[in-house]
Design an enzyme around this catalytic site. Structure first.
Site, mmCIF file in Angstrom:
data_model
loop_
_atom_site.group_PDB
_atom_site.id
_atom_site.type_symbol
_atom_site.label_atom_id
_atom_site.label_comp_id
_atom_site.label_asym_id
_atom_site.label_seq_id
_atom_site.Cartn_x
_atom_site.Cartn_y
_atom_site.Cartn_z
ATOM 1 N N ASP A 1 4.683 8.144 1.479
ATOM 2 C CA ASP A 1 4.509 7.757 2.883
ATOM 3 C C ASP A 1 5.830 7.689 3.641
ATOM 4 O O ASP A 1 6.373 6.619 3.899
ATOM 5 C CB ASP A 1 3.731 6.437 2.997
ATOM 6 N N ASP B 1 0.817 -1.214 0.000
ATOM 7 C CA ASP B 1 0.000 0.000 0.000
ATOM 8 C C ASP B 1 0.850 1.263 0.000
ATOM 9 O O ASP B 1 0.318 2.364 -0.138
ATOM 10 C CB ASP B 1 -0.970 0.009 1.189
#
Length: 473
Positions: A255, A245
């Protein structure tokens, strides 16, 4: 006054099971911490409102006109274990802006409150991870590495509970898109071939319009991810949480949780506090991206007319990923040694230097930056061993057109060192943004010698060493 942005929210026009529409949760007392003026100009923000208005917009209290807020759904393998439903647990996609160059870019608020995908989380972020991502993502951009960008950081005026009560903040993140391998996995796990096809068609049209089908799509994503991971390794970067993800279809770094740049070089280096087995150690990143891309390839098999043939072909492509990362790695590390040409013995020369660096705990960034100068040997406790290596290197580099210029353009003088980032966060929490602003100024020119900022290139003292980094959720 609000922001005049050219919104065109194509993701919001996909089927409703791709996301949940909802507004950000308002915050108590938003205050602007930072605005990336250069990025704002790229996005077409010509008339910049006052700081109070910007704080209201980028906290989520008053989304800009034309936004279509939503939380995206996706799945993912996290440390090898599959979670069939993750999604934006603390982020809201405001929408897509067509920038001044005609490029489509996502605007996302991170830390903007709970969503249906929060999984018992509070949906918030504290100031430390927000400013860490702001600094590190912008540093990566200046290093020439594909990445999400930071547009703004806003303090919320609220405290959030982690191990202690900490000041809350919201990051405005800009990306080519937020489509992940995990987005495909969500629909693959549900055997929803229609949704998979819609997602693939959308992603190809947005990122790879030259791709004529799933195989070409897979090839394009492999090429970008192989180069991206090699670029990470060329600057000593460890992502820290390479879950599926967190692997983008666009090929951007995304991220920045427990990420870090290495100080002393060692291939087994791990900083992430949650990576207790070293799954995402520095040296493991090429193998992990191959594993992640294998999950992506599996999601594309149902879209192929001959699925048995697709499995065979996709398997062949995935098995080649580590070699493709290595080829990119070799090209980049040749440049780090000032080698514009290629010879068979170059790999041995590179590996021998890295081995010496690991044995001598030499600083990754400073060693490469100092090559060609007498100070490079100062990074090594066994200087005779370095001198023997340097003699081989000097013989190899002789005749290269301009090795020093190539090295200076390839080996940064400045990276966001862990201890300086932590010191910046501590100062910001105490109300002092000057260290943040200085870091941003210096890291905007990472390949330039900046004598006035030599302290930012210094290794940490013993009491400054950062042993672990955290995700901040």
């Amino acid at each position: 006054m609000t922001l005049a942005l050219r919104f065109d929210n194509s993701y919001a026009r996909l089927p409703g099971d791709f996301f949940t529409r909802l507004d950000p949760t308002p915050v108590k007392a938003p205050r602007l911490l930072a605005l990336n003026a250069g990025l704002a100009a790229e996005l077409g923000m010509t008339d910049i409102p006052d700081a109070g208005t910007l704080a209201a917009i980028f906290s989520g209290n008053t989304p800009p006109e034309g936004a279509a807020p939503l939380a995206q759904v996706y799945a993912g393998h996290q440390f090898g274990g599959f979670s069939p439903r993750l999604g934006d647990g603390r982020a809201i996609l405001l929408g897509e802006v067509v920038d001044r160059d005609g490029q489509r870019r996502d605007l996302q608020l991170k830390g903007s409150g709970p969503t249906p995908y929060s999984r018992m989380g509070d949906g918030r972020a504290w100031m430390g991870p927000v400013l860490r991502e702001y600094v590190v993502s912008e540093a990566m951009h200046r290093l020439g590495i594909p990445t999400t960008r930071a547009l703004a950081a806003v303090a919320t005026g609220e405290e959030i509970a982690r191990e202690t009560l900490l000041p809350g903040a919201v990051l405005t993140r800009v990306a080519a898109s937020h489509i992940r391998v995990g987005t495909f996995q969500y629909f693959f796990a549900r055997r929803d071939v229609d949704a998979l096809q819609a997602l693939a068609d959308y992603a190809m049209a947005r990122h790879y319009p030259e791709a004529e089908g799933p195989e070409e799509f897979l090839e394009a994503v492999i090429a970008r991810q192989a180069r991206l991971v090699a670029q990470w390794m060329s600057v000593g970067f460890i992502h820290g949480v390479m879950n599926t993800d967190n692997t983008t279809i666009s090929g951007e770094t995304i991220d920045y949780g427990p990420c870090a740049f290495m100080d002393a070089y060692h291939p087994a280096t791990v900083y992430s506090s949650i990576d207790r087995q070293g799954r995402y150690a520095f040296q493991n990143q090429p193998g992990i991206i191959a594993w992640n891309l294998a999950q992506f390839a599996s999601c594309l098999v149902p879209l192929m007319p001959d699925q048995d043939a697709a499995v065979a072909r996709f398997t062949e492509m995935i098995h080649a990923v580590p070699d493709r990362v290595h080829a990119e790695w070799l090209r980049l590390f040749r440049a780090k040694l000032g080698l514009a040409s290629a010879r068979e013995e170059d790999e041995r020369l590179i590996v021998d230097l890295l081995t010496l660096m690991a044995e001598n705990q030499a600083d990754f960034t400073n060693t490469f930056r100092a090559l060609g100068n007498d100070v490079a040997r100062d990074q090594f406790t066994d200087r005779d061993a370095f001198d023997r290596w340097a003699a081989r290197w000097q013989a190899r580099v002789a005749g290269e057109p301009d090795p020093q210029a190539l090295m200076d353009a390839t080996n940064p003088a400045f990276i966001p060192r862990n201890h300086r980032v932590e010191q910046m966060i501590a100062a910001a929490v105490a109300g002092d943004m000057a260290p943040f602003e200085r870091l941003m100024q210096v890291l905007a020119r990472p390949f330039d010698d900046q004598p006035e900022a030599e302290d930012l290139a210094r290794l940490p003292l013993l009491d400054e060493v950062v042993q672990a980094t955290f995700c901040g959720t």
